[in-house]
Structures are given as C-alpha cells and as structure tokens.
Scaffold this active site. Structure first.
Site, PDB file in Angstrom:
ATOM      1  N   CYS A 142       0.821  -1.209   0.000  1.00 33.19           N
ATOM      2  CA  CYS A 142       0.000   0.000   0.000  1.00 33.19           C
ATOM      3  C   CYS A 142       0.859   1.266   0.000  1.00 33.19           C
ATOM      4  CB  CYS A 142      -0.986  -0.022   1.171  1.00 33.19           C
ATOM      5  SG  CYS A 142      -2.368   1.137   0.917  1.00 33.19           S
ATOM      6  N   HIS A 235      -4.431  -4.289   0.360  1.00 33.62           N
ATOM      7  CA  HIS A 235      -4.177  -4.838   1.694  1.00 33.62           C
ATOM      8  C   HIS A 235      -4.635  -6.296   1.771  1.00 33.62           C
ATOM      9  CE1 HIS A 235      -2.746  -1.372   3.978  1.00 33.62           C
ATOM     10  NE2 HIS A 235      -3.624  -0.631   3.327  1.00 33.62           N
ATOM     11  N   GLU A 237      -3.534  -8.500   3.507  1.00 35.78           N
ATOM     12  CA  GLU A 237      -3.359  -8.986   4.883  1.00 35.78           C
ATOM     13  C   GLU A 237      -4.529  -8.635   5.787  1.00 35.78           C
ATOM     14  OE1 GLU A 237      -2.186  -4.712   5.368  1.00 35.78           O
ATOM     15  OE2 GLU A 237      -2.110  -6.213   3.768  1.00 35.78           O
TER      16      GLU A 237
END
Length: 313
Positions: A142, A235, A237
C-alpha cells in the site's frame, strides 16, 4: 512448515487458536534446516494487529520462516505498549550489518502527506537503499508501494480526490509469471488508500511487470524484472473487520466516508462483512516466499551478492 517467532509474542496465541503452526524458538533451534529470514518493517500505528495479520499470511507455506520485527524509529507509540516494542522490535542499527532473505514494508496512514513531510522519510529511504544490497526480495504494501516507486523510479505522488475503500475485482495480465501461479483469472482484494496507481502511467514511466489491475483501483500488483521488488497497492493482509473498523473510525472523527465497496452484504454496514480475499492473500504471500525469495536467495546469506540473482522467470 511453520513460522518461527518469539515465544511470548501476542500473535503466537492468536495464531495457535486458528490452528496455524507456530514453532517455538527452542524447537526451531534443534532442526537442521536453513530457515528463511524475513524482516517486517511495521509502519502501522496498531502494530500488534498488523504483525498478526502478516504473520498469518507468512505461515501458510512449506518453508520455515524466521520473522524479525523492525520499527522505523524510537519515538513512543500511541497505539502500542512501549514494553511490546522494547521486547519484540529491533532498531535499524541492530540489523543493518546483516542480510535477509525477505523484507516486508507495511502500509502507513500517510496517504495525504507529502513524502518530504513524513517525519521518518529520510530514515525510510536509508532502509530502502540498504535493502538493495542486503535483502533478496522486498515486498512493498500500500503506502510503502508508493514510497518504493518514488525511491526506485522517482515517481511523483499521485493522489485521488476520494479515498478508495472496499473490495475490488482484479484481473491478471501475465498468467505464467511465478508470482501469479495458481491465481484465478479474476480475484478480489481490499484497498484502503488515497494513492492513485494508473496502469498507463506506470507502464510509461517504469519497466515494471504489471501483473494485476482493476478497472476501479488501478494497478494492484507489479514487480521488477528480477522479482527483487514486489509492489502490492492493496491490503491482502487485512482481517475481515479491518475495513469496517476504519469506516467506523472515520465516522467517529466527523468525516463522511463512503461505504466500502463490495464489502457489506447489501451495502449495509449493519451486516457482518464477508472476507472474500483470504485465499488470494495466502497464495500471494506463498508465491512471494517461494519464487521471489526461496528460489533466488543464496544458501549462505553471509555471501550475499546483487550480481548473483537471475532475471529469469
């Protein structure tokens, strides 16, 4: 194979409850295997939450991974206990003379801040420059992807008028690229950023392999030819409720955020969100570890050499 982390790290108990194989330092020391050394530079405010998210993705690999956590400076944190930082995080001075197989640089809530106004910008540039000669492959996530593109290609910061927030459809462009092995032709991934990554702009001003894009979110995944730098603009994650928590936070601060796209059933924030990107996130990190790190890194990290890396796909 497991990830190896300090026995008392809070993430260890969380991951064990999810039946993720976490190996103690004591047990790992008895195995005759050269584990991968991965360093995570955690720039997010809520460090315990973020480290747990990344450790979860790193765990889903047949490779044993030793993870070390790095902080950008020694300033006190408003969101993470000092004791936690002192016990589990290293300063750059403690690692700068060592080599690592992989480096992950997380995002940061700095989307509307100019690079030169970021308080640790010079220090971050030092770490990114250091990685060129001390790390086999670096994964920029990001905001870090935008920072990495500035350092490597001197690309100016490009910002959207409205924040991009939600779960977006992406399509792949180089299906035989190692990082994309096992990917569906179309997949979902979350975004939460102001940064703008135009496919046309990156194609014109860089020599990156652009691997996945979205009509709404732009470039999602790109790598340098040698796979030593991997840029992820979203993102993967994120936990199921991370976008929700950000949305509620922004509402509480008097902002008027748009409801995250394709996230809540029926676009109703009262409905629990559905995590539709989990398998993609695990596959992306597994491929990065295997094809960008393990297949490229020297067995003896003490003999790290930039010239030793192949550029074959």
């Amino acid at each position: 194979m497991p990830i190896r982390i300090p026995d008392q790290l809070p993430a260890a108990d969380v991951l064990r409850t999810e039946n993720i194989f976490v190996m103690s330092e004591t047990r790992a020391a008895s195995q005759e295997i050269r584990p991968l050394r991965v360093l995570i530079l955690n720039l997010m405010p809520k460090k315990i939450e973020t480290e747990t998210q990344f450790l979860r993705l790193l765990s889903n690999s047949p490779l044993q991974v030793n993870v070390e956590l790095l902080r950008i400076d020694d300033r006190p944190s408003k969101n993470t206990p000092t004791e936690h930082l002192d016990n589990f995080y290293r300063q750059f001075e403690m690692v700068k003379n060592r080599n690592f197989d992989g480096l992950i640089i997380t995002g940061a809530p700095l989307g509307l801040v100019q690079f030169e106004d970021v308080i640790y910008w010079d220090h971050l540039k030092t770490i990114m420059e250091w990685a060129k000669s001390h790390v086999t492959s670096t994964l920029y996530v990001c905001w870090a992807a935008q920072a990495g593109l500035k350092l490597l290609y001197d690309l100016p910061k490009k910002t959207r008028k409205e924040k991009l927030s939600g779960v977006y459809h992406h399509r792949i462009h180089k299906p035989y690229h190692p990082v994309l092995r096992g990917f569906d032709d179309s997949f979902l991934a979350p975004h939460s950023r102001y940064a703008d990554f135009s496919p046309e702009y990156l194609a014109e001003h860089t020599d990156l392999d652009i691997l996945a894009t979205s009509d709404d979110a732009g470039v999602y995944l790109a790598t340098t030819k040698d796979k030593r730098n991997v840029f992820v603009t979203g993102h993967p994650e994120y936990d199921p409720h991370t976008l929700h928590n950000e949305y509620i936070r922004d509402l509480g601060e008097g902002m008027e955020p748009a409801i995250p796209v394709n996230y809540y059933p029926n676009d109703n924030p009262d409905n629990p969100p559905i995590a539709s990107w989990r398998s993609h996130g695990h596959l992306l990190f597994s491929n990065w570890l295997n094809y960008c790190v393990y297949q490229q890194t020297p067995y003896d990290l003490d003999h790290f050499s930039e010239e030793a890396f192949t550029k074959d796909e």
